[in-house]
Design a protein around this motif. Structure first.
Motif, PDB file in Angstrom:
ATOM      1  N   HIS A   1      -2.139  -6.111   6.578  1.00 48.46           N
ATOM      2  CA  HIS A   1      -3.165  -7.125   6.835  1.00 48.46           C
ATOM      3  C   HIS A   1      -3.951  -7.492   5.582  1.00 48.46           C
ATOM      4  CE1 HIS A   1      -3.222  -7.696  11.191  1.00 48.46           C
ATOM      5  NE2 HIS A   1      -2.879  -6.438  11.294  1.00 48.46           N
ATOM      6  N   LEU A   2      -4.346  -6.475   4.838  1.00 50.55           N
ATOM      7  CA  LEU A   2      -5.316  -6.688   3.765  1.00 50.55           C
ATOM      8  C   LEU A   2      -4.683  -6.834   2.381  1.00 50.55           C
ATOM      9  CD1 LEU A   2      -7.889  -4.049   5.027  1.00 50.55           C
ATOM     10  CD2 LEU A   2      -8.001  -6.535   5.332  1.00 50.55           C
ATOM     11  N   GLY A   3      -3.511  -6.250   2.171  1.00 52.66           N
ATOM     12  CA  GLY A   3      -2.825  -6.384   0.895  1.00 52.66           C
ATOM     13  C   GLY A   3      -3.428  -5.586  -0.243  1.00 52.66           C
ATOM     14  N   SER A   4      -4.379  -4.737   0.056  1.00 54.04           N
ATOM     15  CA  SER A   4      -5.045  -3.945  -0.977  1.00 54.04           C
ATOM     16  C   SER A   4      -5.127  -2.498  -0.513  1.00 54.04           C
ATOM     17  CB  SER A   4      -6.455  -4.499  -1.219  1.00 54.04           C
ATOM     18  OG  SER A   4      -7.283  -3.528  -1.817  1.00 54.04           O
ATOM     19  N   ARG A   5      -4.695  -1.589  -1.381  1.00 60.32           N
ATOM     20  CA  ARG A   5      -4.726  -0.165  -1.041  1.00 60.32           C
ATOM     21  C   ARG A   5      -6.158   0.294  -0.749  1.00 60.32           C
ATOM     22  NH1 ARG A   5      -1.557   3.960  -1.148  1.00 60.32           N
ATOM     23  NH2 ARG A   5       0.197   2.837  -2.044  1.00 60.32           N
ATOM     24  N   GLN A   6      -7.109  -0.110  -1.566  1.00 61.46           N
ATOM     25  CA  GLN A   6      -8.498   0.314  -1.377  1.00 61.46           C
ATOM     26  C   GLN A   6      -9.059  -0.204  -0.055  1.00 61.46           C
ATOM     27  OE1 GLN A   6      -7.405  -1.148  -4.232  1.00 61.46           O
ATOM     28  NE2 GLN A   6      -7.500   0.556  -5.655  1.00 61.46           N
ATOM     29  N   ASP A   7      -8.808  -1.464   0.251  1.00 60.83           N
ATOM     30  CA  ASP A   7      -9.289  -2.025   1.513  1.00 60.83           C
ATOM     31  C   ASP A   7      -8.611  -1.361   2.700  1.00 60.83           C
ATOM     32  OD1 ASP A   7     -10.962  -3.706   0.109  1.00 60.83           O
ATOM     33  OD2 ASP A   7      -9.684  -5.473   0.325  1.00 60.83           O
TER      34      ASP A   7
END
Length: 164
Positions: free
Chosen positions: A30-36
Motif C-alpha cells: 500500500h505505502l511503498g515505503s519500508r519505514q511507513d
C-alpha cells in the motif's frame, strides 16, 4: 471464578509472531515505503492492544488485523504531508525469487491502491474473493472487477515492456 495466569499482552505477542510479516507486506504494498510499512504494522498491533477485541477464531482475528492495517494505510496515504513527499528512486529494494518475479512485483506495486490491494491479497496472500470482500468491506463483485481491471493494467504494462 479463577483468573487466567497468562500475562496481559501474551495474545498480542503471539499475534505479532503469527501475523507481523504478512501485515508488513500488505502495508508495504500500500505505502511503498519500508519505514511507513513498519509504522503501520506497529500501529495495528497497538490498536489490537488498546481495543482488545474478542475473536471467534484465528481467521476472524487475521481478517480484523488486515482490515485495520488496510484502513490505516489509506489514512496514511491521505495525509497532506505524504502527498508532498519526494520518493527516492531505488532507495527501497524489493526482493523476489527471480528477475521476472521482481519485475511483476514492481508493476503490482505501481498499480493504483484499490487494484493493488485486491491483487496482493488474491495472488500473494492467497485469499479467495469472498474473504477479500469481507476484509476490505466491499462487495464480491467489486473485488472481481478490481481484480479484472488490475490484471488488465498489468497486462498493458507487460505488453509495453516487451521488446518489439
Amino acid at each position: 471464578m479463577q483468573r487466567s495466569m497468562s500475562r496481559p499482552g501474551n495474545h498480542v505477542m503471539k499475534s505479532y509472531e503469527t501475523y507481523a510479516d504478512m501485515l508488513f507486506r500488505i502495508a508495504l504494498v500500500h505505502l511503498g515505503s519500508r519505514q511507513d510499512a513498519e509504522e503501520a504494522t506497529q500501529d495495528t498491533f497497538i490498536k489490537l492492544m488498546e481495543k482488545a477485541p474478542e475473536f471467534k477464531d484465528a481467521e476472524h482475528q487475521k481478517a480484523w488485523l488486515i482490515r485495520v492495517i488496510t484502513n490505516h494505510c489509506k489514512t496514511m496515504l491521505g495525509r497532506g504531508w505524504r502527498k508532498r513527499e519526494v520518493k527516492l528512486e531505488g532507495a527501497e529494494p524489493v526482493t523476489a525469487d527471480s528477475p521476472e518475479d521482481l519485475a511483476l512485483l514492481q508493476l503490482v506495486l505501481a498499480l493504483p491502491v484499490k487494484y493493488k490491494s485486491v491483487v496482493h491479497l488474491y495472488y500473494y496472500e492467497d485469499y479467495p474473493i469472498q474473504e477479500i470482500s469481507k476484509i476490505l468491506q466491499i462487495s464480491a463483485s467489486a473485488v472481481k472487477m478490481r481484480l479484472q481491471r488490475g490484471r488488465q493494467l498489468l497486462k498493458l504494462e507487460l505488453k509495453g515492456a516487451e521488446p518489439q
